[in-house]
Design an enzyme around this catalytic site. Structure first.
Site, PDB file in Angstrom:
ATOM      1  N   CYS A 358       0.831  -1.205   0.000  1.00  0.00           N
ATOM      2  CA  CYS A 358       0.000   0.000   0.000  1.00  0.00           C
ATOM      3  C   CYS A 358       0.870   1.262   0.000  1.00  0.00           C
ATOM      4  O   CYS A 358       1.462   1.581  -1.015  1.00  0.00           O
ATOM      5  CB  CYS A 358      -0.985  -0.050   1.162  1.00  0.00           C
ATOM      6  SG  CYS A 358      -2.497   0.862   0.785  1.00  0.00           S
ATOM      7  N   HIS A 483      -3.512  -5.331   0.790  1.00  0.00           N
ATOM      8  CA  HIS A 483      -2.848  -5.801   2.016  1.00  0.00           C
ATOM      9  C   HIS A 483      -2.865  -7.330   2.079  1.00  0.00           C
ATOM     10  O   HIS A 483      -3.783  -7.917   2.659  1.00  0.00           O
ATOM     11  CB  HIS A 483      -3.556  -5.231   3.249  1.00  0.00           C
ATOM     12  CG  HIS A 483      -3.356  -3.762   3.400  1.00  0.00           C
ATOM     13  ND1 HIS A 483      -2.314  -3.225   4.113  1.00  0.00           N
ATOM     14  CD2 HIS A 483      -4.051  -2.718   2.908  1.00  0.00           C
ATOM     15  CE1 HIS A 483      -2.368  -1.903   4.070  1.00  0.00           C
ATOM     16  NE2 HIS A 483      -3.421  -1.574   3.342  1.00  0.00           N
ATOM     17  N   GLU A 485      -1.205  -9.232   3.877  1.00  0.00           N
ATOM     18  CA  GLU A 485      -0.965  -9.757   5.232  1.00  0.00           C
ATOM     19  C   GLU A 485      -2.236 -10.241   5.919  1.00  0.00           C
ATOM     20  O   GLU A 485      -2.177 -11.033   6.854  1.00  0.00           O
ATOM     21  CB  GLU A 485      -0.247  -8.714   6.097  1.00  0.00           C
ATOM     22  CG  GLU A 485      -1.052  -7.482   6.511  1.00  0.00           C
ATOM     23  CD  GLU A 485      -0.958  -6.318   5.517  1.00  0.00           C
ATOM     24  OE1 GLU A 485      -0.707  -6.578   4.330  1.00  0.00           O
ATOM     25  OE2 GLU A 485      -1.166  -5.156   5.929  1.00  0.00           O
TER      26      GLU A 485
END
Ligand code: GLN
Length: 511
Positions: A358, A483, A485
């Site tokens: 990002c 994202h 993650e």
């Protein structure tokens, strides 16, 4: 507990109740509450939802995070619509009914066997009271064999006196009782293990079965906690207490045991630097840290994650010297950005694998543009009047004034370009990832930057939004707008984290 029941084959949902007034976690400073987690359906939530997803291997809907803000908003909306037919609207029954309804709605949204509800805060907090009352009522309404309570306490160790103190547990249990809730099980956290005498004392003073006092001393990793609980027969206790028609079978946790084992690998150690501005509180990057751990376990290495502050006028480049890989996470605002740009430059110059997420991807695009002749290029997030706004506010964001829940949020599809690192990592042409941003790659510069060598390896399916960028002739230079993650699991490392860590391991081997 959810992990144990999930391992036994039950379908488990998890709900986090945050008694604060914020409607969601979106506007909370990561310094106060740690990372803002994003669900697939675009809710900005407490970071605990991330742990639930990782421990239960599920994708939870945003409704799994209940806040006082959401509860009151819903009740007030109903009052404005005249739904209460002239009644005086009160905490009991209207707020408590709404809380129970929200819990039931989430429970019924899937075919769940068990719903775990975590009530944040501490017994005795004023703002928790309506929630405790709602949970108490829930036990009455659902029947005591269908609802059980676990009270989590802390047993401090007084160095000066050389002893553990059980008084705080006794007092908080008493406080809990005063709300009408009797704990069925008391989970005692402590720095070191407590002995059986102390457990018996707690059972005696708090009036629970002695087998219902469970100690969870600080573990080497959070992933060990289910195994500690299992050793203490917590799974079996819950099955008996809720009269579930299954038997506790510890061998079903074997896959989890092997995950925990691979997370303990000590050697070789690959060192990754996370260059961010919230580094004083590691919780601000929880999912990133966990994703790196999952990837390390998957390639059988240890990962040493070093959090490096980007918040210096010029990042101390010496601090990057011993890194095998650099990760630039997401973030907001100008502070620390120049340090991130320096780190991107360093990675390009020294062929160090670098992964931008990002704002990290924005930093990569800005620095690449500056190096390619767009001197002083920037994101309009940091410089509205910049000559080369290579990152710009998304069109749909220009008319938005409110801060809460208004970013581009949640899962969107992304199409990958073949023969790129991203495609190689995913092994798939169409992927879906979670987003949380207002700014994006400015298409006005797309052709020019591509001409200078930038690869746009991922876009929205209509080709319009740039989702992933890469550089050729570099061991691993990948930046993504989304994202990743949030989707990594201990049993299924995320493809990009896996591929990044592999490149970092190669760098380590060639040093
Ligand atoms: N601040 C940037 C934006 O709003 C990046 C957001 C992020 O890193 N999550 O687009």
């Amino acid at each position: 507990m959810g992990n144990i029941l999930h391992s036994y084959g039950l379908k488990v949902a998890a709900i986090k109740i945050d008694p604060y007034l914020n409607w969601d976690s979106g506007t909370l400073n990561p310094y106060q509450h740690g990372e803002v987690f994003v669900t697939f359906d675009g809710m900005e939530t407490d970071l605990d939802l991330g742990h639930y997803e990782r421990f239960l291997d599920v994708e939870l809907p945003g409704s799994s995070n209940i806040t006082t803000g959401k509860v009151y908003e819903s009740v007030i909306n109903k009052e404005r619509e005249g739904k209460f037919l002239g009644a005086c609207v009160q905490v009991i029954p209207h707020i408590t009914d709404e809380i129970k309804q929200m819990i039931r709605d989430t429970s019924e949204s899937g075919n769940f066997d068990i719903v775990l509800i975590e009530l944040g805060g501490t017994v005795g907090d004023i703002e928790s009271q309506p929630f405790l009352e709602a949970l108490r009522q829930l036990r009455n309404e659902e029947g005591s064999s269908n609802v059980m309570f676990a009270h989590v306490t802390f047993i401090p160790y007084l160095n000066a006196a050389g002893e553990f103190k059980t008084k705080p547990t006794q007092h908080s249990t008493k406080e809990l009782r005063s709300t009408g809730i009797n704990p069925d099980i008391i989970v005692c956290r402590s720095q070191e293990p407590i002995d059986n005498d102390l457990k018996s004392k707690i059972a005696h003073f708090c009036d629970v079965d002695s087998e219902a006092v469970v100690n969870t001393p600080d573990a080497g990793s959070i992933y060990e906690v289910p195994l500690v609980l299992e050793e203490n027969n917590v799974g079996n206790f819950i099955i008996k207490r809720l009269q579930l028609d299954i038997t506790a079978d510890s061998s079903r946790l074997d896959p989890w045991r092997s995950i925990v084992k691979s997370l303990k690998i000590q050697d070789p150690t690959v060192k990754i630097g996370v260059i961010g501005k919230y580094v004083e509180l590691e919780d601000a990057y929880t999912s990133i840290r966990e994703s790196l751990l999952h990837a390390a376990a998957a390639i059988s290495v240890n990962v040493d994650v070093e959090f490096i502050s980007s918040d210096v006028d010029n990042l101390n480049l010496d601090s990057l010297n011993d890194l095998d890989g650099i990760l630039i996470p997401g973030g907001f605002g100008e502070r620390g950005v120049e340090g991130k740009l320096d780190a991107v430059d360093y990675a390009i110059e020294n062929d160090v694998p670098i992964f931008g997420i990002c704002l990290g991807m924005h930093s990569m695009v800005i620095q690449f543009a500056r190096r390619s002749g767009f001197s002083g290029a920037n994101s309009s997030e940091f410089d509205e009047n910049n000559k080369y706004p290579v990152i710009d506010l998304m069109e749909e964001q220009k008319k938005i004034n409110n801060m809460g829940g208004t970013m581009r949020l949640g899962s969107y599809d992304c199409k990958l370009l073949k023969n790129t690192k991203s495609f190689e990592a995913y092994g798939d042409e169409l992927i879906s990832e979670r987003h949380r941003h207002r700014f994006e790659f400015n298409n006005e510069y797309r052709d020019q930057l591509v001409e200078k060598g930038l690869i746009v390896s991922g876009t929205s399916p209509d080709d319009f939004l740039v989702e992933i960028i890469e550089l050729p002739n570099h061991p691993w230079f990948v930046g993504c707008q989304f994202h990743p993650e949030f989707k990594s699991r201990p049993n299924r490392a995320h493809p990009l984290f896996y591929s990044f860590l592999k490149a970092a391991f190669e760098f380590y081997k060639n040093k």
